[in-house]
Write a protein that holds these residues in place. Structure first.
Motif, mmCIF file in Angstrom:
data_model
loop_
_atom_site.group_PDB
_atom_site.id
_atom_site.type_symbol
_atom_site.label_atom_id
_atom_site.label_comp_id
_atom_site.label_asym_id
_atom_site.label_seq_id
_atom_site.Cartn_x
_atom_site.Cartn_y
_atom_site.Cartn_z
ATOM 1 N N GLU A 229 1.983 -5.685 -5.632
ATOM 2 C CA GLU A 229 0.590 -5.978 -5.976
ATOM 3 C C GLU A 229 0.007 -7.091 -5.126
ATOM 4 O OE1 GLU A 229 -1.326 -4.235 -7.878
ATOM 5 O OE2 GLU A 229 0.303 -2.887 -8.426
ATOM 6 N N ALA A 230 0.835 -8.041 -4.721
ATOM 7 C CA ALA A 230 0.350 -9.185 -3.949
ATOM 8 C C ALA A 230 0.180 -8.866 -2.466
ATOM 9 C CB ALA A 230 1.291 -10.371 -4.119
ATOM 10 N N HIS A 231 0.736 -7.732 -1.998
ATOM 11 C CA HIS A 231 0.728 -7.436 -0.562
ATOM 12 C C HIS A 231 0.262 -6.009 -0.279
ATOM 13 C CE1 HIS A 231 3.585 -10.778 -1.127
ATOM 14 N NE2 HIS A 231 3.222 -11.176 0.067
ATOM 15 N N LEU A 232 -0.662 -5.494 -1.071
ATOM 16 C CA LEU A 232 -1.074 -4.094 -0.937
ATOM 17 C C LEU A 232 -1.701 -3.788 0.420
ATOM 18 C CD1 LEU A 232 -2.593 -3.210 -4.432
ATOM 19 C CD2 LEU A 232 -0.475 -2.376 -3.437
ATOM 20 N N THR A 233 -2.369 -4.762 1.022
ATOM 21 C CA THR A 233 -3.053 -4.509 2.289
ATOM 22 C C THR A 233 -2.184 -4.854 3.499
ATOM 23 O OG1 THR A 233 -4.072 -6.708 2.258
ATOM 24 C CG2 THR A 233 -5.307 -4.914 1.230
ATOM 25 N N GLU A 234 -0.915 -5.181 3.263
ATOM 26 C CA GLU A 234 -0.018 -5.566 4.358
ATOM 27 C C GLU A 234 1.066 -4.497 4.540
ATOM 28 O OE1 GLU A 234 1.562 -9.416 3.390
ATOM 29 O OE2 GLU A 234 -0.359 -10.082 2.549
ATOM 30 N N PRO A 235 1.641 -4.420 5.736
ATOM 31 C CA PRO A 235 2.778 -3.504 5.933
ATOM 32 C C PRO A 235 3.955 -3.947 5.047
ATOM 33 C CG PRO A 235 1.883 -4.236 8.040
ATOM 34 C CD PRO A 235 1.249 -5.088 6.993
ATOM 35 N N PRO A 264 10.850 2.923 -4.702
ATOM 36 C CA PRO A 264 10.003 1.772 -4.361
ATOM 37 C C PRO A 264 8.821 2.125 -3.473
ATOM 38 C CG PRO A 264 12.302 1.135 -4.283
ATOM 39 C CD PRO A 264 12.289 2.613 -4.504
ATOM 40 N N LEU A 265 9.021 2.979 -2.470
ATOM 41 C CA LEU A 265 7.906 3.333 -1.597
ATOM 42 C C LEU A 265 6.894 4.232 -2.305
ATOM 43 C CD1 LEU A 265 9.576 3.805 1.908
ATOM 44 C CD2 LEU A 265 8.369 1.818 0.968
ATOM 45 N N GLU A 266 7.352 5.068 -3.218
ATOM 46 C CA GLU A 266 6.411 5.852 -4.021
ATOM 47 C C GLU A 266 5.609 4.945 -4.956
ATOM 48 O OE1 GLU A 266 8.777 10.139 -4.339
ATOM 49 O OE2 GLU A 266 9.096 8.574 -5.847
ATOM 50 N N ALA A 267 6.266 3.912 -5.504
ATOM 51 C CA ALA A 267 5.554 2.953 -6.344
ATOM 52 C C ALA A 267 4.506 2.199 -5.528
ATOM 53 C CB ALA A 267 6.539 1.969 -6.978
ATOM 54 N N LEU A 268 4.826 1.888 -4.284
ATOM 55 C CA LEU A 268 3.858 1.231 -3.395
ATOM 56 C C LEU A 268 2.660 2.136 -3.140
ATOM 57 C CD1 LEU A 268 2.929 -0.889 -1.341
ATOM 58 C CD2 LEU A 268 4.460 0.192 0.337
ATOM 59 N N ARG A 269 2.929 3.399 -2.836
ATOM 60 C CA ARG A 269 1.823 4.331 -2.598
ATOM 61 C C ARG A 269 0.968 4.485 -3.844
ATOM 62 N NH1 ARG A 269 3.927 9.916 -0.998
ATOM 63 N NH2 ARG A 269 4.042 10.234 -3.249
ATOM 64 N N GLU A 270 1.602 4.581 -5.014
ATOM 65 C CA GLU A 270 0.866 4.716 -6.273
ATOM 66 C C GLU A 270 -0.036 3.505 -6.501
ATOM 67 O OE1 GLU A 270 -0.052 6.354 -10.151
ATOM 68 O OE2 GLU A 270 0.769 7.182 -8.312
ATOM 69 N N ALA A 271 0.488 2.306 -6.259
ATOM 70 C CA ALA A 271 -0.313 1.095 -6.447
ATOM 71 C C ALA A 271 -1.483 1.057 -5.475
ATOM 72 C CB ALA A 271 0.572 -0.141 -6.273
ATOM 73 N N ALA A 294 -9.186 3.470 2.992
ATOM 74 C CA ALA A 294 -7.851 4.014 3.275
ATOM 75 C C ALA A 294 -7.109 3.145 4.292
ATOM 76 C CB ALA A 294 -7.975 5.443 3.782
ATOM 77 N N ARG A 295 -7.787 2.787 5.374
ATOM 78 C CA ARG A 295 -7.135 1.959 6.398
ATOM 79 C C ARG A 295 -6.786 0.576 5.856
ATOM 80 N NH1 ARG A 295 -11.017 4.402 9.870
ATOM 81 N NH2 ARG A 295 -12.388 2.589 9.571
ATOM 82 N N GLN A 296 -7.679 0.008 5.042
ATOM 83 C CA GLN A 296 -7.429 -1.321 4.469
ATOM 84 C C GLN A 296 -6.136 -1.338 3.669
ATOM 85 O OE1 GLN A 296 -10.677 -2.733 2.036
ATOM 86 N NE2 GLN A 296 -9.458 -4.336 1.096
ATOM 87 N N LEU A 297 -5.808 -0.207 3.023
ATOM 88 C CA LEU A 297 -4.627 -0.135 2.165
ATOM 89 C C LEU A 297 -3.444 0.533 2.846
ATOM 90 C CD1 LEU A 297 -6.512 0.672 -1.133
ATOM 91 C CD2 LEU A 297 -5.195 -1.389 -0.654
ATOM 92 N N GLY A 298 -3.515 0.652 4.175
ATOM 93 C CA GLY A 298 -2.338 1.085 4.918
ATOM 94 C C GLY A 298 -2.176 2.583 5.063
ATOM 95 N N PHE A 299 -3.180 3.372 4.710
ATOM 96 C CA PHE A 299 -3.098 4.826 4.889
ATOM 97 C C PHE A 299 -3.645 5.162 6.275
ATOM 98 C CE2 PHE A 299 -3.263 4.352 0.270
ATOM 99 C CZ PHE A 299 -2.213 5.181 -0.123
ATOM 100 N N VAL A 300 -2.760 5.477 7.201
ATOM 101 C CA VAL A 300 -3.159 5.726 8.582
ATOM 102 C C VAL A 300 -3.789 7.107 8.728
ATOM 103 C CG1 VAL A 300 -2.333 5.897 10.951
ATOM 104 C CG2 VAL A 300 -1.350 4.183 9.409
ATOM 105 N N GLY A 303 -6.488 12.415 6.176
ATOM 106 C CA GLY A 303 -6.307 13.668 5.448
ATOM 107 C C GLY A 303 -5.169 13.585 4.448
ATOM 108 N N ARG A 304 -4.088 12.910 4.841
ATOM 109 C CA ARG A 304 -2.958 12.758 3.928
ATOM 110 C C ARG A 304 -3.342 11.879 2.734
ATOM 111 N NH1 ARG A 304 1.998 11.479 7.331
ATOM 112 N NH2 ARG A 304 1.438 13.581 8.056
ATOM 113 N N PHE A 305 -4.100 10.805 3.017
ATOM 114 C CA PHE A 305 -4.595 9.950 1.937
ATOM 115 C C PHE A 305 -5.448 10.758 0.954
ATOM 116 C CE2 PHE A 305 -8.466 7.627 0.565
ATOM 117 C CZ PHE A 305 -7.888 6.799 -0.387
ATOM 118 N N ALA A 306 -6.359 11.581 1.475
ATOM 119 C CA ALA A 306 -7.219 12.376 0.602
ATOM 120 C C ALA A 306 -6.405 13.341 -0.256
ATOM 121 C CB ALA A 306 -8.249 13.143 1.439
ATOM 122 N N GLY A 307 -5.335 13.885 0.327
ATOM 123 C CA GLY A 307 -4.483 14.791 -0.429
ATOM 124 C C GLY A 307 -3.734 14.088 -1.543
ATOM 125 N N TYR A 308 -3.143 12.923 -1.240
ATOM 126 C CA TYR A 308 -2.473 12.136 -2.274
ATOM 127 C C TYR A 308 -3.467 11.767 -3.385
ATOM 128 C CZ TYR A 308 1.558 11.277 0.834
ATOM 129 O OH TYR A 308 2.671 11.411 1.610
#
Length: 323
Positions: A229-235, A264-271, A294-300, A303-308
């Motif tokens: 939660e504290a690092h959602l916009t960071e890699p 853990p990575l699925e939990a990151l994507r969900e958050a 999308a870019r701010q939250l690390g979704f490069v 289209g994949r972001f929209a699908g998720y």
């Protein structure tokens, strides 16, 4: 007498308008008992003026807007079934559970949510107008689940609204009311506005938790979730989360699994998806774009972001942005 409702038309929402008025205090008492699922209603007439009452209500099963005025002190013991009610006085004050340890005095213009899951009393002086947002319970609970991943039946609301959430609710309601009060409004337009008002009610009174934490989460798992939660916009990598938790990467995977959490990575994507939904829902038209969020939250990959996003929330990111 109730006002007539227009005939249903293709593409229009099934909205009903009621406009009821009268001067008989017994008739008003029985009417308010029916409207509010009341166990008891007492109306005390003001001897200095003739008695009268009026109630206007417009809406469908998902959301109704009501306003009610009468020239008598009103008191009732009620327990709404399957509905969530947000109410406020146009002027003056009303008291919920007056004279008890749970008393809540609601000032003019400041909304409050009726208690849920138990009977309560409400009292208001004569000649004030009460406004109410009446929301279908299962629909609001489903929206809360979609936003937070947290089951809550019934929802428990804060007595004091979040100031920023309340301001957003008031702005959304002001913009939406002309359409919501129009029985001939387009069905899809109305549905989007009902969703927007419902989201704002949740933001103001029952903010979604940062992450659904189940009772019994061990401290190391909580540290990993807090780090997310504290690092959602960071890699963020699995190694970062394992270090935050004080575990090996394999140990982190196992700890999440033991606690019925995704990887853990699925939990990151969900958050990140939940944060994206909040940012899109709160944005004003023209302020931001779906791609920017999308870019701010690390979704490069947009289209994949929209699908998720569509899989998680049942609508496209652009639908949320339009509100």
């Amino acid at each position: 007498m109730p006002s007539p409702n227009p005939p249903a038309q293709p593409g229009r929402s099934h909205v009903r308008r009621h406009d009821v008025a009268g001067r008989d205090i017994d008739e008003a008492t029985h009417f308010y008992e029916r409207v509010h699922d009341a166990h008891a209603v007492r109306l005390t007439q003001d001897e200095d003026r003739p008695f009268g009452y009026r109630l206007r209500a417009v809406g469908d099963e998902r959301l109704r807007l009501r306003s009610s005025a009468l020239s008598a002190r009103r008191w009732g013991r009620i327990e709404p079934q399957g509905r969530y009610l947000v109410t406020w006085a146009h002027d003056g004050e009303l008291a919920i559970d007056g004279g008890t340890d749970t008393e809540l005095v609601v000032s003019a213009g400041t909304p409050a949510v009726y208690p849920t899951g138990r009977p309560f009393t409400i009292e208001a002086p004569p000649s004030i107008t009460l406004h109410t947002i009446d929301i279908d319970g299962p629909a609001l609970e489903a929206l809360h689940l979609a936003r937070s991943g947290e089951h809550a039946e019934p929802l428990r609301f804060a007595q004091t609204p979040d100031p920023e959430g309340l301001a957003a609710l008031q702005r959304t309601l002001a913009a939406s009311t002309p359409v919501l009060l129009d029985p001939s409004a387009d069905r899809l337009t109305r549905a989007r506005l009902v969703d927007a008002v419902s989201r704002r009610v949740l933001d103001a009174f029952a903010p979604a938790p940062a992450f659904p934490r189940f009772p019994g989460h061990p401290a190391n798992v909580v540290r990993a979730l807090d780090y997310i939660e504290a690092h959602l916009t960071e890699p963020i990598t699995t190694a970062d989360l394992a270090a935050a938790a004080g575990l090996s990467q394999r140990g982190l995977q196992q700890a999440f699994g033991r606690n019925d959490l995704p990887t853990p990575l699925e939990a990151l994507r969900e958050a990140r998806l939940r944060r994206a939904r909040t940012l899109l829902a709160d944005a004003r038209p023209g302020e931001v774009s779906v791609a920017t969020v999308a870019r701010q939250l690390g979704f490069v990959h947009l289209g994949r972001f929209a699908g998720y996003y569509a899989e998680r929330f049942g609508e496209r990111p652009s639908d949320t942005l339009r509100g």
